[in-house]
Design a protein around this motif. Structure first.
Motif, PDB file in Angstrom:
ATOM      1  N   ALA A  14       0.918  -1.368  -0.049  1.00  0.00           N
ATOM      2  CA  ALA A  14       0.177  -0.166  -0.016  1.00  0.00           C
ATOM      3  C   ALA A  14       0.920   1.105   0.016  1.00  0.00           C
ATOM      4  O   ALA A  14       2.073   1.128   0.632  1.00  0.00           O
ATOM      5  CB  ALA A  14      -1.061   0.012   1.185  1.00  0.00           C
ATOM      6  N   LEU A  15       0.333   2.289  -0.737  1.00  0.00           N
ATOM      7  CA  LEU A  15       0.859   3.386  -0.642  1.00  0.00           C
ATOM      8  C   LEU A  15       1.193   4.224   0.706  1.00  0.00           C
ATOM      9  O   LEU A  15       0.061   3.923   1.226  1.00  0.00           O
ATOM     10  CB  LEU A  15       0.538   4.282  -1.632  1.00  0.00           C
ATOM     11  N   PRO A  16       2.315   4.820   1.027  1.00  0.00           N
ATOM     12  CA  PRO A  16       1.946   5.529   2.322  1.00  0.00           C
ATOM     13  C   PRO A  16       0.871   6.800   2.222  1.00  0.00           C
ATOM     14  O   PRO A  16       0.863   7.378   1.086  1.00  0.00           O
ATOM     15  CB  PRO A  16       3.469   6.246   2.440  1.00  0.00           C
ATOM     16  N   GLY A  17       0.393   6.986   3.484  1.00  0.00           N
ATOM     17  CA  GLY A  17      -0.777   7.886   3.309  1.00  0.00           C
ATOM     18  C   GLY A  17      -0.148   9.348   3.210  1.00  0.00           C
ATOM     19  O   GLY A  17       0.843   9.663   3.362  1.00  0.00           O
ATOM     20  N   ARG A  18      -1.202  10.240   3.160  1.00  0.00           N
ATOM     21  CA  ARG A  18      -0.773  11.802   3.396  1.00  0.00           C
ATOM     22  C   ARG A  18      -0.308  12.017   4.935  1.00  0.00           C
ATOM     23  O   ARG A  18      -0.770  11.205   5.875  1.00  0.00           O
ATOM     24  CB  ARG A  18      -2.026  12.527   3.135  1.00  0.00           C
ATOM     25  N   SER A  19       0.404  13.045   5.004  1.00  0.00           N
ATOM     26  CA  SER A  19       0.738  13.601   6.379  1.00  0.00           C
ATOM     27  C   SER A  19      -0.427  13.989   7.352  1.00  0.00           C
ATOM     28  O   SER A  19      -1.391  14.223   6.885  1.00  0.00           O
ATOM     29  CB  SER A  19       1.709  14.722   6.308  1.00  0.00           C
ATOM     30  N   GLN A  20      -0.207  13.697   8.748  1.00  0.00           N
ATOM     31  CA  GLN A  20      -0.972  14.226   9.702  1.00  0.00           C
ATOM     32  C   GLN A  20      -1.458  15.366   9.424  1.00  0.00           C
ATOM     33  O   GLN A  20      -2.824  15.762   9.338  1.00  0.00           O
ATOM     34  CB  GLN A  20      -0.677  14.030  10.871  1.00  0.00           C
TER      35      GLN A  20
END
Lengths: 402, 402
Positions: A14-20
């Motif tokens: 899975a791709l890393p998500g966006r930043s918090q």
């Protein structure tokens, strides 16, 4: 039987998500609303755009033509920005009672960028800041992206509640207080001289900085000029300015008047943000200001906006439900309206749109619990006749409901 | 007796300091160095600026003049950017083998802003990322401001060490790998087709994104065009582009080719950063590209830079100490030089400056331990004769030392 998903080495991870911090930011609900008002038959008091028919197109065009005779306007430039432009902005501050040199100024890609740079320089995630309640929406968005804890300082009537400011500053040790001190967006309110002195004293006492955002300062149609907050607490106040409302927003030229201690940090942040603001736009803005065409063009804008404000204030009593209150700002672009008890501005918007008139409900501008009875009306977009037509449509829209 | 400082209620509290992330950023040592090379008698191979005499000043000026006939170029615009400009950029990507629509693109204030926006959208403080070692300096600065842990992927000779990439990706689970895949700054190196396929496969296998920064892609003087990294892993790759090297940097126009999953997040970050890029500059760039003047002007730039590269490569053998190595890039602006064992590029710089010639030591471009024998030479600034004069001064500067 439990279904188990097995990750094969052959399958993509899975791709890393966006930043918090990116997850904390939302699109502007006002922008989403504006999309609904784009039918040409709608008279929209919802926007916050300057009136394009008042732009000095010929003067600006001729400044671009002049500066584009020189090859250097196409080259990279310094992160501080065009020297002649900074000198002219400094001259205007100094003439206005706030001694300023070009070295105090950093040109930004609109004052929105100024806000973002100061957030970068001053905020770590979780830091607390204070804002006016209600507050300029894009500032709330910027502070959310920086991961800030945002606390609204309430108003007591038309005046900022200075005791609340004191109490919240003591309680939360904020990094800064963000304010649009003159003709605020969304309320059109201004802090008076005494309030400015007390806000500055509070900053000194509690050790917080002030960011004063002044896009509307030069759009004054009545009353006396107010001193800059920076003149009361020069070491505590960072001032943002912009040509968006006084020349044109398409140039995207603003500036930060920094304090000495923060100047190197802001300059690095500016360099990292976009190296520098468009060399061409900066040179054209400097040429335009020095050409002497800026002041008469601004006078034309002031006269037209002043008439439009007067037309709106004159037509409001007949257009609004009995018990509605609003203010009478000395400048800027907005009137702030509060409906009588039991009314809800957002709930009334569909009826207004059905009658081809639009406004912005006040709720999205609140950092904390919203006053659902409030709404913002912009008076700069239309000539007086159209303002009257729009407000009479709005009057019909209230109907018997609520 | 101990000296105790008592804080009086009358005294101002200390101002809050800058943010931790701002504290992590430094001014660019290359910028500081460039200040030393500004004496007009210095032949500087240190800069990274396009040659201004090659800008198509007349063509650009006439595009500004055309678009400034329309009032709407002075108004606020959408955060995505000018539609005609995005369509033209999309058309060029698609013609280049990477199907792209205007909806995939967000116009930025130079590609430096694109970098900052992606850092905002993808990085929280403490996140790990991978970069090429050595790396574009302003990218290192941006990642430092975002609080990232930056790990360099080394080269094995002129090729990226793909096994090291695999190992570091497995070990550190990076958020992304940042690369300038074509004619890199500072090295002029390009990843070949096989390397691109393997970098993309590594991203899929380990679940990291790739940011490919392509300011130099169109500055090719020999060899065959290379496919975009995005064509190998469309869901993993964010591409940055810019007109700074192919039209002119003064316009500050770049773009992000986003992935579908990140588009809304990047758009919010752009809106928060500066609302939008200059409406005027965007319209002028679109007009210029569609005027058909861009391609012949770029051909002039390519021909001149190609001759300058050839002049530098031809003059280097006589100018450098025996045992020095360098590469022969097919495009871009830079040659990367490695001095023989025992030499130190930074230590040699004062001797060079004393002979009125300058270069940039390679050390600042390293995220980790630096190779002190390296230096960067830019070949785009001067005509061949001046390049030869500069290199012969450099040859004299090595002297007997080291």
């Amino acid at each position: 039987m439990t279904s188990v998903s097995v990750r094969s080495d052959e399958l993509a991870r899975a791709l890393p998500g966006r930043s918090q911090r990116a997850g904390a930011a939302k699109t502007s609900p006002v922008r989403d609303l504006l999309a609904l008002t784009e039918r040409p038959e709608v008279i929209s008091f919802a926007g916050g755009l300057p009136a394009p028919e008042l732009f000095d197109l010929d003067g600006i065009r001729s400044s671009y033509d002049e500066v584009l005779r020189t090859r250097s306007v196409l080259q990279y430039s310094t992160s501080e920005g065009n020297r002649a432009l900074r000198e002219e902005v400094a001259r205007r501050y100094s003439a206005d009672g706030l001694p300023t040199s070009a070295a105090d100024l950093i040109i930004t890609t609109g004052s929105q960028q100024g806000l973002g740079l100061l957030a970068t320089c001053l905020l770590d995630p979780g830091d607390t800041i204070l804002v006016e309640e209600p507050c300029y929406l894009a500032a709330l968005q910027t502070f959310a992206l920086a991961g800030a804890r945002v606390i609204g300082v309430p108003y007591a009537g038309e005046e900022l509640d200075l005791e609340a400011l004191e109490r919240l500053a003591a309680e939360h040790a904020p990094k800064f207080f963000y304010t649009v001190p003159t003709f605020q967006n969304p309320t059109g309110r201004s802090h008076g001289v005494d309030a400015r002195a007390r806000i500055a004293a509070s900053a000194r006492r509690h050790g917080f900085r002030i960011i004063e955002d002044e896009p509307y300062r030069q759009l004054r149609y009545s009353g006396e000029p107010l001193p800059s907050l920076a003149s009361f607490a020069p070491e505590h106040v960072l001032s943002l300015g912009s040509f968006s409302k006084v020349i044109a927003p398409g140039l995207r030229i603003g500036w930060i008047r920094t304090t000495k201690d923060l100047h190197p940090t802001v300059l690095i942040a500016k360099q990292a943000a976009d190296l520098h603001t468009s060399t061409i736009d900066q040179a054209a803005a400097a040429h335009y200001l020095l050409s002497g065409r800026g002041e008469p063009a601004l006078e034309v804008i002031r006269r037209a906006y002043g008439e439009r404000r007067d037309a709106m204030l004159a037509a409001l009593p007949a257009a609004m439900p009995s018990g509605t209150t609003w203010n009478s700002p000395d400048g800027g672009m907005f009137v702030w309206v509060r409906l009588p008890e039991g009314r809800n501005a957002a709930a009334a918007l569909p009826d207004a749109l059905a009658r081809d008139v639009a406004f912005v409900p006040g709720a999205p501008f609140f950092a904390g619990p919203a006053d659902e009875r409030t709404l913002r009306l912009s008076f700069t977009t239309y000539e007086p006749d159209t303002i009257r037509t729009g407000l009479s449509r709005l009057g019909a829209a209230w109907g018997g409901a609520g």
